[in-house]
Motif scaffolding. Structure first.
Motif, PDB file in Angstrom:
ATOM      1  N   ALA A 124       0.843  -1.198   0.000  1.00 28.32           N
ATOM      2  CA  ALA A 124       0.000   0.000   0.000  1.00 28.32           C
ATOM      3  C   ALA A 124       0.873   1.241   0.000  1.00 28.32           C
ATOM      4  CB  ALA A 124      -0.922   0.014   1.216  1.00 28.32           C
ATOM      5  N   GLN A 158       0.378   5.709   0.594  1.00 25.32           N
ATOM      6  CA  GLN A 158      -0.560   6.698   1.114  1.00 25.32           C
ATOM      7  C   GLN A 158      -0.005   8.108   0.917  1.00 25.32           C
ATOM      8  OE1 GLN A 158      -2.610   7.988   5.386  1.00 25.32           O
ATOM      9  NE2 GLN A 158      -1.677   5.976   5.180  1.00 25.32           N
ATOM     10  N   ASN A 159      -0.791   8.918   0.253  1.00 31.12           N
ATOM     11  CA  ASN A 159      -0.460  10.339   0.107  1.00 31.12           C
ATOM     12  C   ASN A 159      -1.370  11.142   1.031  1.00 31.12           C
ATOM     13  OD1 ASN A 159       1.526  10.012  -2.033  1.00 31.12           O
ATOM     14  ND2 ASN A 159      -0.192   9.473  -3.345  1.00 31.12           N
ATOM     15  N   THR A 160      -0.773  12.001   1.858  1.00 30.31           N
ATOM     16  CA  THR A 160      -1.545  12.665   2.909  1.00 30.31           C
ATOM     17  C   THR A 160      -2.182  14.000   2.533  1.00 30.31           C
ATOM     18  OG1 THR A 160       0.475  13.658   3.804  1.00 30.31           O
ATOM     19  CG2 THR A 160      -0.215  11.534   4.724  1.00 30.31           C
ATOM     20  N   GLU A 203      -2.003   5.874  -6.817  1.00 32.50           N
ATOM     21  CA  GLU A 203      -2.420   5.464  -5.472  1.00 32.50           C
ATOM     22  C   GLU A 203      -3.582   4.473  -5.539  1.00 32.50           C
ATOM     23  OE1 GLU A 203      -3.219   7.441  -1.075  1.00 32.50           O
ATOM     24  OE2 GLU A 203      -3.119   8.748  -2.834  1.00 32.50           O
ATOM     25  N   TYR A 259      -6.564   7.103  -0.162  1.00 30.34           N
ATOM     26  CA  TYR A 259      -6.171   5.915   0.597  1.00 30.34           C
ATOM     27  C   TYR A 259      -7.370   5.360   1.363  1.00 30.34           C
ATOM     28  CZ  TYR A 259      -3.680   3.044   4.038  1.00 30.34           C
ATOM     29  OH  TYR A 259      -3.256   2.003   4.832  1.00 30.34           O
ATOM     30  N   CYS A 260      -8.098   6.235   2.052  1.00 27.09           N
ATOM     31  CA  CYS A 260      -9.271   5.801   2.820  1.00 27.09           C
ATOM     32  C   CYS A 260     -10.313   5.155   1.908  1.00 27.09           C
ATOM     33  CB  CYS A 260      -9.889   6.991   3.554  1.00 27.09           C
ATOM     34  SG  CYS A 260      -8.866   7.691   4.862  1.00 27.09           S
ATOM     35  N   ASN A 299      -3.131   0.482  -4.405  1.00 31.21           N
ATOM     36  CA  ASN A 299      -3.904   0.114  -3.220  1.00 31.21           C
ATOM     37  C   ASN A 299      -5.121  -0.756  -3.505  1.00 31.21           C
ATOM     38  OD1 ASN A 299      -2.134   1.601  -1.675  1.00 31.21           O
ATOM     39  ND2 ASN A 299      -3.446   3.388  -1.550  1.00 31.21           N
ATOM     40  N   CYS A 359      -9.790   3.678  -0.956  1.00 31.89           N
ATOM     41  CA  CYS A 359      -9.293   2.377  -1.410  1.00 31.89           C
ATOM     42  C   CYS A 359      -9.475   1.311  -0.346  1.00 31.89           C
ATOM     43  CB  CYS A 359      -7.820   2.491  -1.794  1.00 31.89           C
ATOM     44  SG  CYS A 359      -7.502   3.427  -3.308  1.00 31.89           S
ATOM     45  N   LYS A 360      -9.252   1.663   0.918  1.00 25.38           N
ATOM     46  CA  LYS A 360      -9.422   0.696   1.999  1.00 25.38           C
ATOM     47  C   LYS A 360     -10.901   0.338   2.174  1.00 25.38           C
ATOM     48  CE  LYS A 360      -5.176   0.019   2.916  1.00 25.38           C
ATOM     49  NZ  LYS A 360      -4.570  -1.291   2.559  1.00 25.38           N
ATOM     50  N   SER A 393      -5.694  12.065   3.349  1.00 28.14           N
ATOM     51  CA  SER A 393      -5.517  10.777   2.666  1.00 28.14           C
ATOM     52  C   SER A 393      -6.842  10.201   2.166  1.00 28.14           C
ATOM     53  CB  SER A 393      -4.838   9.764   3.607  1.00 28.14           C
ATOM     54  OG  SER A 393      -3.646  10.277   4.127  1.00 28.14           O
TER      55      SER A 393
END
Length: 243
Positions: free
Chosen positions: A86, A88-90, A106, A151-152, A110, A154-155, A148
């Motif tokens: 994974a 993660q870009n913030t 990303e 990222y969130c 991910n 994708c999760k 992020s």
């Protein structure tokens, strides 16, 4: 389930949680390690026995398909696929340092790569007598934070994918699991948060969940978040907003 004499594919295998998974599983299993850096993969192969390495950029769908086909031609059953890698870009979308060019990569690393690997390796996993797909997820799948966002998302998508695959494969012997982690002390989280789980501890708990066949394994503080999400969703969202 005893994790011995298994063929296990691990993505993101050269650092953080992935490295710890290799370290703990390699002595009694055959590991196929996927990662981007050839130097780190070479070091991994020198450090551990019973390991094969595949150098591939999970952000490149065409390259991943090519490399996966090389793995398929070996015609060996795969007992466990661990989708761990994974990035993660913030920065927030409204931040001046948000980089538009990172969006596609990303999502691909991910989520898209998880879909690809799962589909392409599924016949070999089904060929195992006790095949497992294990998706390494995050508490952010349950409640996102303000930063992020990709990222969130994708999760959250991985959570949904895990459940859907579980439904699709319900009539097979294959198990589809996920481990939902709290903040773990890795290079990706450097400089952020406190009281983080170590990568070693995270790997230990992931392995325990695989051995005990925990389908949705809420680890550490994620257990509390899951409970809050069930009984007070609005509070859970507020709690995680600035996590």
């Amino acid at each position: 389930m005893s994790l011995t004499n298994q063929t296990i594919v691990i993505t993101g295998a050269t650092s953080g949680i992935g490295y710890q998974l290799v370290k703990q599983l390699a002595p009694q299993n055959q590991i196929i390690a996927l990662a981007r850096c050839p130097q780190k993969l070479a070091e991994l192969a020198q450090t551990f026995s019973n390991i094969q390495t595949i150098q591939v950029d999970l952000g490149d769908p065409d390259a991943l398909e090519t490399k996966t086909k090389e793995l398929i031609t070996r015609a060996q059953p795969i007992d466990i696929l661990i989708n761990n890698a994974a990035i993660q870009n913030t920065p927030a979308f409204i931040d001046t340092d948000f980089n538009y060019q990172t969006i596609s990569r990303e999502i691909t690393v991910n989520f898209t790569s998880v879909c690809q690997l799962t589909y392409l390796l599924l016949p070999q996993i089904l060929a195992s007598k006790q095949g497992k797909i294990v998706n390494i997820n995050s508490g952010l799948a349950l409640a996102p934070k303000s930063q992020s966002a990709i990222y969130c998302a994708c999760k959250s998508a991985m959570f949904s994918l895990t459940l859907s695959l579980r439904y699709q494969l319900a009539q097979s012997h294959l198990s589809v699991q996920q481990a939902l982690l709290p903040l773990v002390d890795t290079a990706m989280t450097q400089g952020r948060g406190q009281h983080k789980l170590t990568a070693q501890e995270a790997a230990e708990r992931i392995i325990m969940g695989i051995q005990t066949n925990q389908l949705d394994h809420f680890i550490g503080k994620v257990k509390l978040l899951s409970w809050l999400k069930r009984f007070s969703p609005s509070f859970a969202y507020r709690l995680m907003q600035n996590a």
